[in-house]
Design a protein around this motif. Structure first.
Motif, PDB file in Angstrom:
ATOM      1  N   ASP A   1      34.324  50.762  39.793  1.00 10.63           N
ATOM      2  CA  ASP A   1      34.712  50.286  41.123  1.00 10.63           C
ATOM      3  C   ASP A   1      34.951  48.781  41.118  1.00 10.63           C
ATOM      4  OD1 ASP A   1      34.506  52.861  42.130  1.00 10.63           O
ATOM      5  OD2 ASP A   1      32.540  52.522  43.072  1.00 10.63           O
ATOM      6  N   PHE A   2      34.059  48.044  40.458  1.00  9.99           N
ATOM      7  CA  PHE A   2      34.205  46.590  40.370  1.00  9.99           C
ATOM      8  C   PHE A   2      35.508  46.229  39.649  1.00  9.99           C
ATOM      9  CE2 PHE A   2      33.491  42.782  37.707  1.00  9.99           C
ATOM     10  CZ  PHE A   2      33.404  41.829  38.707  1.00  9.99           C
ATOM     11  N   LEU A   3      35.796  46.904  38.550  1.00  7.99           N
ATOM     12  CA  LEU A   3      37.019  46.608  37.802  1.00  7.99           C
ATOM     13  C   LEU A   3      38.270  46.972  38.600  1.00  7.99           C
ATOM     14  CD1 LEU A   3      35.946  47.793  34.238  1.00  7.99           C
ATOM     15  CD2 LEU A   3      36.134  45.439  35.067  1.00  7.99           C
ATOM     16  N   ASN A   4      38.249  48.119  39.272  1.00  2.58           N
ATOM     17  CA  ASN A   4      39.402  48.520  40.090  1.00  2.58           C
ATOM     18  C   ASN A   4      39.625  47.562  41.255  1.00  2.58           C
ATOM     19  OD1 ASN A   4      40.537  50.843  38.848  1.00  2.58           O
ATOM     20  ND2 ASN A   4      38.731  52.000  39.465  1.00  2.58           N
ATOM     21  N   GLU A   5      38.537  47.174  41.909  1.00  3.34           N
ATOM     22  CA  GLU A   5      38.652  46.223  43.016  1.00  3.34           C
ATOM     23  C   GLU A   5      39.180  44.877  42.512  1.00  3.34           C
ATOM     24  OE1 GLU A   5      35.291  44.058  45.362  1.00  3.34           O
ATOM     25  OE2 GLU A   5      35.614  46.007  46.320  1.00  3.34           O
ATOM     26  N   SER A   6      38.714  44.458  41.357  1.00  5.71           N
ATOM     27  CA  SER A   6      39.183  43.193  40.768  1.00  5.71           C
ATOM     28  C   SER A   6      40.671  43.265  40.447  1.00  5.71           C
ATOM     29  CB  SER A   6      38.379  42.863  39.510  1.00  5.71           C
ATOM     30  OG  SER A   6      37.026  42.643  39.829  1.00  5.71           O
ATOM     31  N   ALA A   7      41.135  44.409  39.938  1.00  9.81           N
ATOM     32  CA  ALA A   7      42.560  44.573  39.634  1.00  9.81           C
ATOM     33  C   ALA A   7      43.394  44.466  40.908  1.00  9.81           C
ATOM     34  CB  ALA A   7      42.798  45.910  38.940  1.00  9.81           C
ATOM     35  N   SER A   8      42.918  45.098  41.981  1.00 13.02           N
ATOM     36  CA  SER A   8      43.636  45.008  43.260  1.00 13.02           C
ATOM     37  C   SER A   8      43.662  43.576  43.774  1.00 13.02           C
ATOM     38  CB  SER A   8      42.978  45.920  44.296  1.00 13.02           C
ATOM     39  OG  SER A   8      43.139  47.266  43.931  1.00 13.02           O
ATOM     40  N   MET A   9      42.539  42.894  43.658  1.00 19.37           N
ATOM     41  CA  MET A   9      42.475  41.498  44.105  1.00 19.37           C
ATOM     42  C   MET A   9      43.412  40.624  43.280  1.00 19.37           C
ATOM     43  SD  MET A   9      38.377  41.282  44.753  1.00 19.37           S
ATOM     44  CE  MET A   9      38.319  39.627  45.453  1.00 19.37           C
TER      45      MET A   9
ATOM     46  N   GLY B   1      46.725  38.342  44.630  1.00 18.41           N
ATOM     47  CA  GLY B   1      46.737  36.889  44.499  1.00 18.41           C
ATOM     48  C   GLY B   1      45.402  36.205  44.681  1.00 18.41           C
ATOM     49  N   TRP B   2      44.327  36.966  44.819  1.00 18.29           N
ATOM     50  CA  TRP B   2      43.002  36.372  45.023  1.00 18.29           C
ATOM     51  C   TRP B   2      42.637  35.412  43.897  1.00 18.29           C
ATOM     52  CZ3 TRP B   2      38.258  36.251  42.523  1.00 18.29           C
ATOM     53  CH2 TRP B   2      37.171  35.852  43.303  1.00 18.29           C
TER      54      TRP B   2
END
Length: 78
Positions: A35-43, A47-48
């Protein structure tokens, strides 16, 4: 919990270029990591990472630092 084979050391702080990484964890912990990796990819796509250079799992998953002291997963763009 995290294991790896070092290819070479990258800096004076001990950062390693790993040729292999092993996660030894329960299904629940593996899902938290995923979940952390997927959320990071989306961010990253949103452009986060233009505003911040990296992200730590210990800052995002409740009690991570208590359950896994001195263990962290950090995501940063290439």
């Amino acid at each position: 919990m995290f294991y790896g084979y070092s290819k070479k050391q990258l800096n004076e702080y001990g950062l390693q270029d790993l040729r292999e990484v092993t996660f030894s964890a329960s299904p629940d912990v593996l899902r938290q990591i995923a979940d952390f990796l997927n959320e990071s990819a989306s961010m990253m796509e949103d452009g986060w990472f233009d505003k911040c250079s990296h992200r730590h799992i210990q800052d995002e998953v409740k009690d991570w630092d208590k359950r896994f002291p001195e263990r962290d997963i950090i995501v940063m763009p290439e």
